[in-house]
Design an enzyme around this catalytic site. Sequence first.
Site, mmCIF file in Angstrom:
data_model
loop_
_atom_site.group_PDB
_atom_site.id
_atom_site.type_symbol
_atom_site.label_atom_id
_atom_site.label_comp_id
_atom_site.label_asym_id
_atom_site.label_seq_id
_atom_site.Cartn_x
_atom_site.Cartn_y
_atom_site.Cartn_z
ATOM 1 N N TYR A 32 19.503 61.035 4.688
ATOM 2 C CA TYR A 32 18.537 59.348 5.554
ATOM 3 C C TYR A 32 19.727 58.696 6.009
ATOM 4 O O TYR A 32 18.567 57.891 6.975
ATOM 5 C CB TYR A 32 18.301 59.587 4.005
ATOM 6 N N LYS A 40 8.782 67.647 -0.359
ATOM 7 C CA LYS A 40 9.264 66.647 -1.116
ATOM 8 C C LYS A 40 8.922 66.678 -2.613
ATOM 9 O O LYS A 40 8.352 67.306 -2.538
ATOM 10 C CB LYS A 40 9.071 64.861 -0.421
ATOM 11 N N ARG A 75 6.870 68.009 13.999
ATOM 12 C CA ARG A 75 6.483 66.805 13.667
ATOM 13 C C ARG A 75 4.991 66.494 14.719
ATOM 14 O O ARG A 75 4.358 65.276 13.811
ATOM 15 C CB ARG A 75 7.145 65.622 15.031
ATOM 16 N N GLU A 88 20.684 67.880 10.502
ATOM 17 C CA GLU A 88 20.116 68.348 9.020
ATOM 18 C C GLU A 88 20.775 69.910 8.862
ATOM 19 O O GLU A 88 20.410 70.124 7.497
ATOM 20 C CB GLU A 88 18.627 67.368 9.140
ATOM 21 N N HIS A 107 9.693 66.334 4.716
ATOM 22 C CA HIS A 107 10.011 65.765 5.195
ATOM 23 C C HIS A 107 10.191 67.011 6.845
ATOM 24 O O HIS A 107 10.372 67.597 6.663
ATOM 25 C CB HIS A 107 11.472 65.627 5.390
ATOM 26 N N ASN A 158 5.116 61.036 1.837
ATOM 27 C CA ASN A 158 4.279 61.347 2.488
ATOM 28 C C ASN A 158 4.243 62.601 2.546
ATOM 29 O O ASN A 158 4.149 63.822 3.721
ATOM 30 C CB ASN A 158 4.695 60.892 3.633
HETATM 31 N N1 UDP Z 1 9.531 54.985 4.793
HETATM 32 C C1 UDP Z 1 8.675 54.361 3.844
HETATM 33 N N2 UDP Z 1 8.836 53.317 4.854
HETATM 34 C C2 UDP Z 1 8.807 53.358 5.854
HETATM 35 C C3 UDP Z 1 9.528 53.744 6.542
HETATM 36 C C4 UDP Z 1 10.243 54.505 5.460
HETATM 37 O O1 UDP Z 1 8.741 54.820 2.495
HETATM 38 O O2 UDP Z 1 8.750 51.535 6.505
HETATM 39 C C5 UDP Z 1 10.038 56.193 4.031
HETATM 40 C C6 UDP Z 1 9.358 57.785 4.314
HETATM 41 O O3 UDP Z 1 8.568 58.424 2.624
HETATM 42 C C7 UDP Z 1 9.810 58.326 5.565
HETATM 43 C C8 UDP Z 1 11.214 58.569 4.809
HETATM 44 O O4 UDP Z 1 10.807 57.575 4.004
HETATM 45 O O5 UDP Z 1 8.625 59.685 5.872
HETATM 46 C C9 UDP Z 1 11.998 57.969 6.023
HETATM 47 O O6 UDP Z 1 11.011 57.578 7.052
HETATM 48 P P1 UDP Z 1 11.777 57.898 9.031
HETATM 49 O O7 UDP Z 1 11.324 56.168 9.362
HETATM 50 O O8 UDP Z 1 12.572 58.906 8.885
HETATM 51 O O9 UDP Z 1 10.317 58.723 8.774
HETATM 52 P P2 UDP Z 1 9.651 60.383 9.026
HETATM 53 O O10 UDP Z 1 10.979 60.896 9.652
HETATM 54 O O11 UDP Z 1 10.467 61.090 7.935
HETATM 55 O O12 UDP Z 1 8.610 60.324 9.472
HETATM 56 MG MG MG Z 2 12.812 60.059 10.107
#
Ligand code: UDP
Ligand code: MG
Length: 168
Positions: A49, A9, A91, A142, A131, A128
Amino acid sequence: MERTLIVFKPDSVQRGIVGEVLTRFERVGLKIVGTKMLQPDYDHYHQHYEGIGTLKTRKGDEIFESQLKSMLVGPVIAMVLEGVDAVETVRKMVGSTEPKSALPGTIRGDYAHVSYGAANASGKSVSNIIHASADANEAEQEIAHWFSESEMYDYEAVHEKFTQPKNS
Ligand code: UDP
Ligand code: MG
């Protein structure tokens, strides 16, 4: 063999930690089969997303829009990694979504610490680092969204004799 998508990111690109983080994936024997730097537009991230990741449906408009805004600030580096159970392996290495909850030893736990609360208070999504596709179905969609077939390569990595043992 399974393939998964990772995206460094804007925060990891701008902090200059892409190489360090990538080393972790190479060290476990995951194979890079595609990579590029790009700065996708709003529509690309909307499909990534929400169309695929259902973030708006799961978390609501506010988090969705702030997440897209944070991705649009700069270029990202996208990669397709290949390996045994690559989606789950990656993951596991990436860790929990919220850096505060991500365990030490995971990428999000080792390179960030922010909580949802702190991010929300400043009207931002959590930065974070990276992705990673959440499951095999998401990975397939994806990869097709980010890479064309001609942008992915087939070659033999030297450690495949250890990661893909053949019956003798
Ligand atoms: N995100 C956030 N707050 C939340 C949930 C998600 O800022 O409460 C952001 C965060 O950067 C995350 C991305 O949106 O990585 C995608 O969310 P997802 O639930 O898919 O999490 P991931 O798969 O990235 O762990
Ligand atoms: Mg996700």
